[in-house]
Design an enzyme around this catalytic site. Structure first.
Site, short mmCIF file in Angstrom:
data_model
loop_
_atom_site.label_atom_id
_atom_site.label_comp_id
_atom_site.label_asym_id
_atom_site.label_seq_id
_atom_site.Cartn_x
_atom_site.Cartn_y
_atom_site.Cartn_z
N THR A 79 0.80 -1.23 0.00
CA THR A 79 0.00 0.00 0.00
C THR A 79 0.83 1.27 0.00
OG1 THR A 79 -1.84 -1.11 1.10
CG2 THR A 79 -1.75 1.29 1.29
N ASN A 100 5.27 -0.74 3.86
CA ASN A 100 4.40 -0.20 4.90
C ASN A 100 5.20 -0.04 6.19
OD1 ASN A 100 2.19 -0.29 3.16
ND2 ASN A 100 1.55 -2.32 3.86
N LYS A 162 -7.13 4.73 5.24
CA LYS A 162 -5.83 4.44 5.87
C LYS A 162 -5.02 5.73 5.96
CE LYS A 162 -5.39 -0.22 3.90
NZ LYS A 162 -4.54 -1.11 3.05
N ASP A 163 -4.27 5.90 7.03
CA ASP A 163 -3.45 7.11 7.15
C ASP A 163 -2.44 7.20 6.01
OD1 ASP A 163 -0.84 5.82 8.15
OD2 ASP A 163 -2.20 5.22 9.73
N HIS A 310 -7.82 -9.29 1.64
CA HIS A 310 -6.99 -9.97 2.64
C HIS A 310 -7.81 -10.98 3.43
CE1 HIS A 310 -3.01 -8.16 2.59
NE2 HIS A 310 -3.53 -6.94 2.51
#
Length: 548
Positions: A79, A100, A162-163, A310
């Site tokens: 990501t 990540n 997501k941050d 996932h």
């Protein structure tokens, strides 16, 4: 004199042609919207397109330029790395986001890609490793160029579940908002501002995230539409297989709390909330109606598909249904943009940060060699082997797969050369189940052969940050560090081939494009259309074949 007159005549002609070409240029977009569907392989877009509505993915496919052979062209497809590539136009060896998570080579401690203890979330609990700033991103983005060229008048907003999805798209000078799993709010951090603007405060007070409690996620289409999806029986008894249809939004305590907000992430609700907040941002910041007459940028990263793939596998009914629901959400969002900003004023790009492999169980059912690699066990057996071979303990300093850090100083004290240690470790690892290739620091520094695999891995390796060994799994194998059914991160096509769709009637020529393209091409293409310099580290090309 004749020569001078000819040059003057030619100069006048070129000047007139220049003015004519400038006059013919279409107006710049008022709003650029970059959509990222986290964990979406292009294969799923193509496989389900006949079931999509007219206004979502099919609108992009039919009214825009669509690339079937577009790739996240680096070897570690996760990501953070993929999001960093989209608006920098750069590969990890330059942009510095190598995963990540990774290991700090100096301290040997874990690092999260957007952590920064100098900043905290606004109005939310903040842990030391929470993502709060883009300090780890070493290069600029398209949004940074937009801000610079406009004297900071261009507005750059990024929103994500997501941050890392928001922060790495916002760049150094934009503003990021991310989903808070403890409260269900979208919030920013003190890196961007001291306090939320009034429109964010009003949005949070409405508590729209609470309206889903007790409701269920059920299939959108008739049962026959899912006939080719994997049977749930394939995963019977496998640890990590969670609740499937009917999927109810609840918490263990029976009340709306952090458990409930966390569970929403593995459902289409997360994307609904993200797009709802994106609309609020458009209105709150008046995006696309910039009084300065410059283009604004809205980046929206939709995170649910990654969580769902996932948990359930991309071949599952859950993944299939989520994509159909997301398609309808996008259709509604595009209609909103038409009404709010105007179809002729918005340039839309949709892509993904990475694709997804099928679960090993699904691959094995198709008679493919597949499996999961336990990283902790692999590191332990490697260290034991090196100890037995060289008589030195703890030569494996740290591991964050696919990176392994070796203790060169310890090896040197024992009279062991760096290349000898690397070769010994690589030879052992190549004999382990699921390992296809091992590249060493010495090989990276010398330059790898120009094969596709070597090129992707070289781009993914950062001299200052990456490990001394970089592993590549065999196809259909993946590193498994949790309870998820499957995971991504490889240099294989199922992980690299992502959708690349561009839509904007004044700037984009509709049609399917068979030519090879990369996600790093997005930033220079948008910079060209916005008449900006590309981001400094950009290595992509302008997708001229898709432009009017």
């Amino acid at each position: 004199m004749t020569f001078t007159l000819s040059r003057l005549s030619l100069g006048a002609f070129l000047l007139a042609a220049s003015f004519s070409a400038s006059a013919a240029l279409p107006a710049q977009p008022k709003l650029v919207v970059v959509l990222v569907v986290d964990g979406l392989p292009n294969e799923q877009v193509q496989r389900y397109r006949e079931q999509f509505s007219a206004g979502g993915f099919n609108r992009l496919l039919r009214q825009g330029a669509s690339y079937s052979n577009a790739h996240q062209a680096h070897g570690v497809t996760v990501t953070a790395v993929g999001h960093a590539a989209i608006l920098t136009g750069a590969y990890p060896y330059q942009h510095g986001v190598i995963g990540n998570n990774w290991i700090d080579p100096a301290t040997r401690k874990p690092v999260y890609c957007t952590e920064d203890t100098a900043y905290t979330y606004l109005g939310e609990d903040t842990k030391p490793a929470d993502g709060t700033s883009p300090s780890k991103l070493k290069v600029g983005t398209l949004g940074d160029e937009m801000r610079y060229a406009s004297g900071n008048r261009a507005k750059v907003i990024a929103v994500s579940g997501k941050d890392r999805g928001a922060i790495l798209l916002a760049g150094k000078s934009g503003t990021a908002y991310m989903y808070m799993e403890k409260s269900g709010n979208f919030a920013s951090s003190s890196y961007y501002m001291a306090a939320h603007p009034e429109w964010v405060q009003h949005y949070q007070q409405a508590k729209g995230q609470d309206r889903y409690y007790g409701k269920s996620w059920t299939p959108l289409l008739a049962d026959s539409a899912y006939a080719q999806d994997a049977d749930d029986a394939l995963y019977a008894g496998i640890e990590g297989v969670g609740q499937r249809f009917r999927f109810t939004h609840y918490s263990e305590t029976g009340s709306i709390d952090a458990d409930y907000y966390t569970r929403l992430k593995t459902t289409p609700v997360l994307d609904e909330l993200t797009l709802a907040f994106a609309r609020a941002a458009i209105e709150g910041e008046n995006l696309g109606r910039n009084s300065a007459g410059v283009a604004d940028l809205l980046a929206v990263s939709l995170s649910a598909h990654d969580y769902i793939n996932h948990a359930f596998g991309p071949e599952s009914k859950m993944s299939h249904d989520h994509l159909q629901r997301l398609d309808r959400m996008l259709a509604g969002f595009f209609d909103y943009l038409d009404q709010r900003v105007g179809a002729g004023n918005v340039l839309v790009v949709l892509t993904a940060d990475h694709g997804f492999p099928n679960t090993p169980e699904f691959a094995k059912a198709a008679h493919l060699d597949a499996g999961r690699i336990d990283g902790d066990k692999l590191a332990a057996v490697l260290d034991a082997h090196l100890t037995a071979t060289h008589g030195v303990a703890k030569l494996v300093a740290a591991t964050s797969l696919p990176n392994i850090h070796l203790d060169y100083a310890l090896a040197a004290k024992a009279g062991l050369r760096r290349d000898e240690l690397e070769h010994s470790a690589a030879r052992f690892l190549l004999g382990q189940a699921g390992v296809a290739e091992v590249f060493t620091r010495t090989e990276f520094e010398a330059g790898l052969p120009a094969t596709r695999l070597a090129t992707l891995m070289q781009r993914a390796w950062n001299r200052q940050l990456s490990g001394d060994l970089m592993l590549v799994t065999k196809p259909y194998w993946h590193f498994s560090g949790g309870k998820s059914l499957t995971s991504h991160g490889s240099p294989y096509a199922y992980d690299t081939n992502v959708p690349l769709l561009l839509m904007g009637p004044q700037w984009i020529r509709p049609g399917s494009q068979a030519s090879y393209a990369e996600v790093v091409d997005i930033a220079p293409t948008l910079a060209h259309l916005l008449r900006l310099r590309p981001p400094a580290a950009s290595e992509g090309r302008v997708l001229t074949e898709a432009l009017r």
